[in-house]
Design an enzyme around this catalytic site. Structure first.
Site, PDB file in Angstrom:
ATOM      1  N   TRP A  18       0.802  -1.296  -0.231  1.00  0.00           N
ATOM      2  CA  TRP A  18      -0.057  -0.033  -0.076  1.00  0.00           C
ATOM      3  C   TRP A  18       1.054   1.181   0.160  1.00  0.00           C
ATOM      4  O   TRP A  18       0.216   2.370   0.117  1.00  0.00           O
ATOM      5  CB  TRP A  18      -0.909   0.007   1.192  1.00  0.00           C
ATOM      6  CG  TRP A  18      -0.300  -0.427   2.430  1.00  0.00           C
ATOM      7  CD1 TRP A  18      -0.272  -1.622   3.126  1.00  0.00           C
ATOM      8  CD2 TRP A  18       0.383   0.208   3.349  1.00  0.00           C
ATOM      9  NE1 TRP A  18       0.259  -1.796   4.453  1.00  0.00           N
ATOM     10  CE2 TRP A  18       0.548  -0.485   4.397  1.00  0.00           C
ATOM     11  CE3 TRP A  18       0.971   1.772   3.465  1.00  0.00           C
ATOM     12  CZ2 TRP A  18       1.563   0.120   5.665  1.00  0.00           C
ATOM     13  CZ3 TRP A  18       1.780   2.175   4.485  1.00  0.00           C
ATOM     14  CH2 TRP A  18       1.877   1.186   5.702  1.00  0.00           C
ATOM     15  N   CYS A  60      10.112   1.154   1.630  1.00  0.00           N
ATOM     16  CA  CYS A  60      10.719  -0.144   2.014  1.00  0.00           C
ATOM     17  C   CYS A  60      12.280   0.330   2.341  1.00  0.00           C
ATOM     18  O   CYS A  60      12.832  -0.043   3.216  1.00  0.00           O
ATOM     19  CB  CYS A  60      10.584  -1.017   0.801  1.00  0.00           C
ATOM     20  SG  CYS A  60      11.067  -0.633  -0.554  1.00  0.00           S
ATOM     21  N   GLU A  66      10.137  -8.793  -3.014  1.00  0.00           N
ATOM     22  CA  GLU A  66      10.742  -7.549  -2.387  1.00  0.00           C
ATOM     23  C   GLU A  66      10.209  -7.097  -1.149  1.00  0.00           C
ATOM     24  O   GLU A  66       8.927  -6.943  -1.015  1.00  0.00           O
ATOM     25  CB  GLU A  66      10.339  -6.346  -3.404  1.00  0.00           C
ATOM     26  CG  GLU A  66      10.984  -6.803  -4.790  1.00  0.00           C
ATOM     27  CD  GLU A  66      12.507  -6.402  -5.081  1.00  0.00           C
ATOM     28  OE1 GLU A  66      12.870  -5.897  -3.896  1.00  0.00           O
ATOM     29  OE2 GLU A  66      12.869  -6.739  -5.901  1.00  0.00           O
ATOM     30  N   GLU A  90      11.305  -3.334  11.825  1.00  0.00           N
ATOM     31  CA  GLU A  90      10.889  -2.171  10.685  1.00  0.00           C
ATOM     32  C   GLU A  90       9.636  -1.503  11.242  1.00  0.00           C
ATOM     33  O   GLU A  90       8.754  -1.881  11.263  1.00  0.00           O
ATOM     34  CB  GLU A  90      10.536  -3.012   9.410  1.00  0.00           C
ATOM     35  CG  GLU A  90      10.214  -1.993   8.421  1.00  0.00           C
ATOM     36  CD  GLU A  90       9.694  -2.430   6.951  1.00  0.00           C
ATOM     37  OE1 GLU A  90       9.062  -3.342   7.101  1.00  0.00           O
ATOM     38  OE2 GLU A  90      10.043  -1.909   6.041  1.00  0.00           O
TER      39      GLU A  90
HETATM   40  P1  NAD Z   1       1.637  -7.331   3.559  1.00  0.00           P
HETATM   41  O1  NAD Z   1       2.687  -8.322   3.335  1.00  0.00           O
HETATM   42  O2  NAD Z   1       0.605  -7.192   4.501  1.00  0.00           O
HETATM   43  O3  NAD Z   1       0.514  -7.040   2.115  1.00  0.00           O
HETATM   44  C1  NAD Z   1       1.027  -7.127   0.732  1.00  0.00           C
HETATM   45  C2  NAD Z   1       0.216  -7.607  -0.108  1.00  0.00           C
HETATM   46  O4  NAD Z   1       0.102  -8.925  -0.056  1.00  0.00           O
HETATM   47  C3  NAD Z   1      -1.081  -7.232  -0.017  1.00  0.00           C
HETATM   48  O5  NAD Z   1      -1.612  -7.095  -1.343  1.00  0.00           O
HETATM   49  C4  NAD Z   1      -1.895  -8.275   0.561  1.00  0.00           C
HETATM   50  O6  NAD Z   1      -3.257  -8.452   0.454  1.00  0.00           O
HETATM   51  C5  NAD Z   1      -1.105  -9.577   0.055  1.00  0.00           C
HETATM   52  N1  NAD Z   1      -1.172 -10.600   1.108  1.00  0.00           N
HETATM   53  C6  NAD Z   1      -1.418 -10.605   2.487  1.00  0.00           C
HETATM   54  N2  NAD Z   1      -1.339 -12.113   2.722  1.00  0.00           N
HETATM   55  C7  NAD Z   1      -1.141 -12.748   1.701  1.00  0.00           C
HETATM   56  C8  NAD Z   1      -0.954 -14.185   1.551  1.00  0.00           C
HETATM   57  N3  NAD Z   1      -0.897 -15.020   2.486  1.00  0.00           N
HETATM   58  N4  NAD Z   1      -0.994 -14.509   0.108  1.00  0.00           N
HETATM   59  C9  NAD Z   1      -0.905 -13.845  -0.950  1.00  0.00           C
HETATM   60  N5  NAD Z   1      -0.810 -12.299  -0.595  1.00  0.00           N
HETATM   61  C10 NAD Z   1      -0.960 -11.788   0.550  1.00  0.00           C
HETATM   62  O7  NAD Z   1       2.475  -5.932   3.401  1.00  0.00           O
HETATM   63  P2  NAD Z   1       1.897  -4.598   3.271  1.00  0.00           P
HETATM   64  O8  NAD Z   1       1.569  -4.267   4.824  1.00  0.00           O
HETATM   65  O9  NAD Z   1       1.045  -4.238   2.434  1.00  0.00           O
HETATM   66  O10 NAD Z   1       3.367  -3.483   2.860  1.00  0.00           O
HETATM   67  C11 NAD Z   1       4.218  -2.989   3.920  1.00  0.00           C
HETATM   68  C12 NAD Z   1       5.344  -4.161   3.778  1.00  0.00           C
HETATM   69  O11 NAD Z   1       6.030  -3.927   2.367  1.00  0.00           O
HETATM   70  C13 NAD Z   1       6.588  -3.225   4.559  1.00  0.00           C
HETATM   71  O12 NAD Z   1       7.173  -4.276   4.973  1.00  0.00           O
HETATM   72  C14 NAD Z   1       7.567  -2.823   3.366  1.00  0.00           C
HETATM   73  O13 NAD Z   1       8.919  -2.634   3.626  1.00  0.00           O
HETATM   74  C15 NAD Z   1       7.353  -3.672   2.296  1.00  0.00           C
HETATM   75  N6  NAD Z   1       7.735  -3.151   0.864  1.00  0.00           N
HETATM   76  C16 NAD Z   1       8.884  -3.649   0.473  1.00  0.00           C
HETATM   77  C17 NAD Z   1       9.241  -3.183  -0.869  1.00  0.00           C
HETATM   78  C18 NAD Z   1      10.447  -3.619  -1.409  1.00  0.00           C
HETATM   79  O14 NAD Z   1      10.610  -3.467  -2.934  1.00  0.00           O
HETATM   80  N7  NAD Z   1      11.397  -4.377  -1.020  1.00  0.00           N
HETATM   81  C19 NAD Z   1       8.518  -2.119  -1.388  1.00  0.00           C
HETATM   82  C20 NAD Z   1       7.317  -1.528  -0.795  1.00  0.00           C
HETATM   83  C21 NAD Z   1       7.014  -2.299   0.332  1.00  0.00           C
END
Ligand code: NAD
Length: 494
Positions: free
Chosen positions: A169, A300, A266, A397
């Site tokens: 998000w 991130c 990622e 984090e």
């Molecule tokens: P999240 O893992 O909660 O959700 C990410 C996505 O995964 C959402 O679309 C969610 O609906 C989906 N999801 C959740 N559970 C799932 C499952 N069991 N199977 C498949 N899909 C599932 O993460 P978030 O809270 O949306 O994002 C924040 C995190 O993302 C932070 O840790 C941040 O550092 C990381 N992030 C990393 C990068 C990168 O490029 N390394 C970039 C942006 C954000």
């Protein structure tokens, strides 16, 4: 059931979804499946983080709709798409044009559902459009491994098939496009699912490009975490490109292993920045601040732990405090806002709790530390001192507007602390001696190590993490490789 409808010639999906209201405009959000809009059979609320109130609803995909999207993507892959490179390049270029033309409109949606200032949101969409154009022009490597009297051997890149693209998000449009560009360029088809906190901009993107992408090549589903799990476990999927948290990344890796699907993960970061004693505090403070607090810290690769040499610790802290106090925190759609709210309630509560936990463990708040007394998830930029390893704000984090500022005396010790973590996304070294900074940067255990900057990286350079921060790389030619299978075509001339 979807197949039966198709055979019977019935339109597989209705033409429009449910009407929802964005401030100042009415818009319909639907899934995009097989080149047509598909309405939701159930919906969930999308919250405006500037008010804490629902401002729109999003269709929540059913299992049947996931199957329909997978079928559509598989059919499109089996058609000309995977064999017609010129079509793919034209399509990416068209997508780029359409997205650029809609940057203001989709930017407003990003701002309202994500919380970031409108200019940043619009900039995100424009950046995504430029990235699609970049991929439209990127070469797909084809290497001659042998060419002599006996034989001709060529190394080619084949697409993998149907790709599941799952996004978080913080940068909803950019993270999606960073997957679509390389995936589509080499001939894969995609079923994408954005975060339930910021789904509307991805559905708006899908609607915008619907008529320039061949049916089934790009399918976008609104949906909860459960829908994400359905996607990753689906037998049609051959590749999962995921951006999100470490726990979800681990869960996806386990599911992918059962079917040996390829994954790019990622994940989160806990980036250290190490400030040497030779810096000018006032000069570095603004860069350090924005390296940590851009997008309200929800990046991130934001600076998440700041290590400052004791000789310059107090002046750097004071200069950071000056910047923090001068920044305007407010709704993303309000003129002059530099930092928006935290995107969602759980994350807002987490930032509050990490600061409270730091205080319970001896931490002191130098600036900020209390949420704004207004509706919405506003937490001001906060600097926390007197904390170190063993305190959650340092070890975990935070992904929000709170930064631990930690003094060090010995540089080796600072690097040891910086690297003593499961994370390894980015890191930076700050010094007036750039050459020395470059040498030191190589000691950081991470995917991108900066000197005198943080976060800045063109889409042509590989991006990704080590350790728990991820598997694989996105961006540029390295990102393209993640969506290909190598194939050797080995011909004998005799
Ligand atoms: P999240 O893992 O909660 O959700 C990410 C996505 O995964 C959402 O679309 C969610 O609906 C989906 N999801 C959740 N559970 C799932 C499952 N069991 N199977 C498949 N899909 C599932 O993460 P978030 O809270 O949306 O994002 C924040 C995190 O993302 C932070 O840790 C941040 O550092 C990381 N992030 C990393 C990068 C990168 O490029 N390394 C970039 C942006 C954000």
């Amino acid at each position: 059931m979807f197949r039966e409808q198709m055979r019977g010639g019935t339109a597989p999906v209705a033409r429009s979804g449910r009407l929802v209201y964005l401030r100042g405009m009415s818009t319909t959000f639907s899934h995009l499946i097989g080149g047509a809009f598909a309405p939701g059979t159930r919906h969930f609320d999308v919250i405006d983080p500037a008010t804490g109130e629902a401002f729109a609803t999003c269709p929540d995909a059913s299992r049947e709709q996931v199957d329909a999207a997978m079928d559509a993507a598989a059919r499109a892959f089996a058609g000309t798409w995977s064999r017609d490179e010129a079509l793919r390049r034209r399509t990416l270029a068209h997508m780029s044009e359409v997205l650029a033309a809609k940057a203001e409109e989709i930017g407003r949606i990003v701002s309202q559902e994500q919380g970031k200032p409108l200019a940043n949101a619009t900039g995100e969409v424009k950046g995504a459009a430029a990235t699609l154009k970049m991929y439209a022009d990127e070469p797909i490597p084809r290497e001659v491994l042998r060419d002599d009297a006996k034989g001709h051997m060529v190394l080619v890149r084949r697409p993998l098939g149907v790709t599941a693209a799952i996004t978080p998000w913080n940068f909803p449009v950019y993270t999606l496009v960073a997957k679509l560009g390389p995936a589509l360029l080499v001939g894969n088809t995609v079923v994408a699912k954005p975060s339930p906190y910021t789904p509307l901009s991805s559905l708006a993107l899908a609607a915008a490009v619907k008529d320039v992408v061949p049916a089934g090549v790009l399918n976008v589903l609104g949906g909860s975490n459960e829908v994400g799990a359905w996607l990753t476990a689906h037998p049609t999927v051959r590749k999962i490109s995921f951006t999100g948290s470490v726990p979800t990344g681990k869960a996806i890796a386990k599911v992918a292993a059962d079917d040996l699907k390829k994954v790019t993960l990622e994940l989160g970061g806990n980036d250290p920045a190490i400030v040497l004693p030779d810096v000018d505090p006032k000069t570095v403070a603004s860069k350090l601040f924005w390296g940590a607090f851009s997008n309200s810290g929800q990046v991130c690769v934001a600076i998440k732990r700041l290590y400052v040499h004791e000789d310059v610790y107090q002046p750097v802290l004071a200069a950071l405090g000056d910047v923090a106090r001068s920044v305007k925190l407010g709704p993303g759609l309000e003129a002059g806002t530099q930092l928006g709210p935290i995107n969602n309630k759980p994350q807002f509560e987490r930032v509050k709790e990490l600061v409270a936990d730091a205080k319970r463990n001896g931490g002191k708040v130098a600036v900020g530390g209390e949420p704004l007394a207004r509706p919405g998830y506003f937490y001001p930029p906060t600097l926390v001192t007197d904390v170190g390893e063993g305190v959650r704000l340092v070890d975990e984090e935070q992904f929000g507007t709170a930064l631990p500022v930690i003094p060090y005396r010995d540089l080796d010790d600072a690097f040891a602390q910086a690297n003593r973590t499961h994370y390894g996304l980015g890191g930076s070294v700050w010094t007036s001696d750039v050459r020395k900074g470059e040498e030191l940067a190589e000691r950081l255990e991470c995917g991108v190590a900066w000197v005198n900057q943080h976060m800045n990286l063109p889409a042509t350079a590989p991006f990704g993490g080590v350790k728990w921060s991820g598997i694989g790389r996105e961006n540029g030619r390295w990102g393209i490789e993640e969506f290909c299978e190598l194939q050797v075509v080995n011909a004998s001339r005799v």
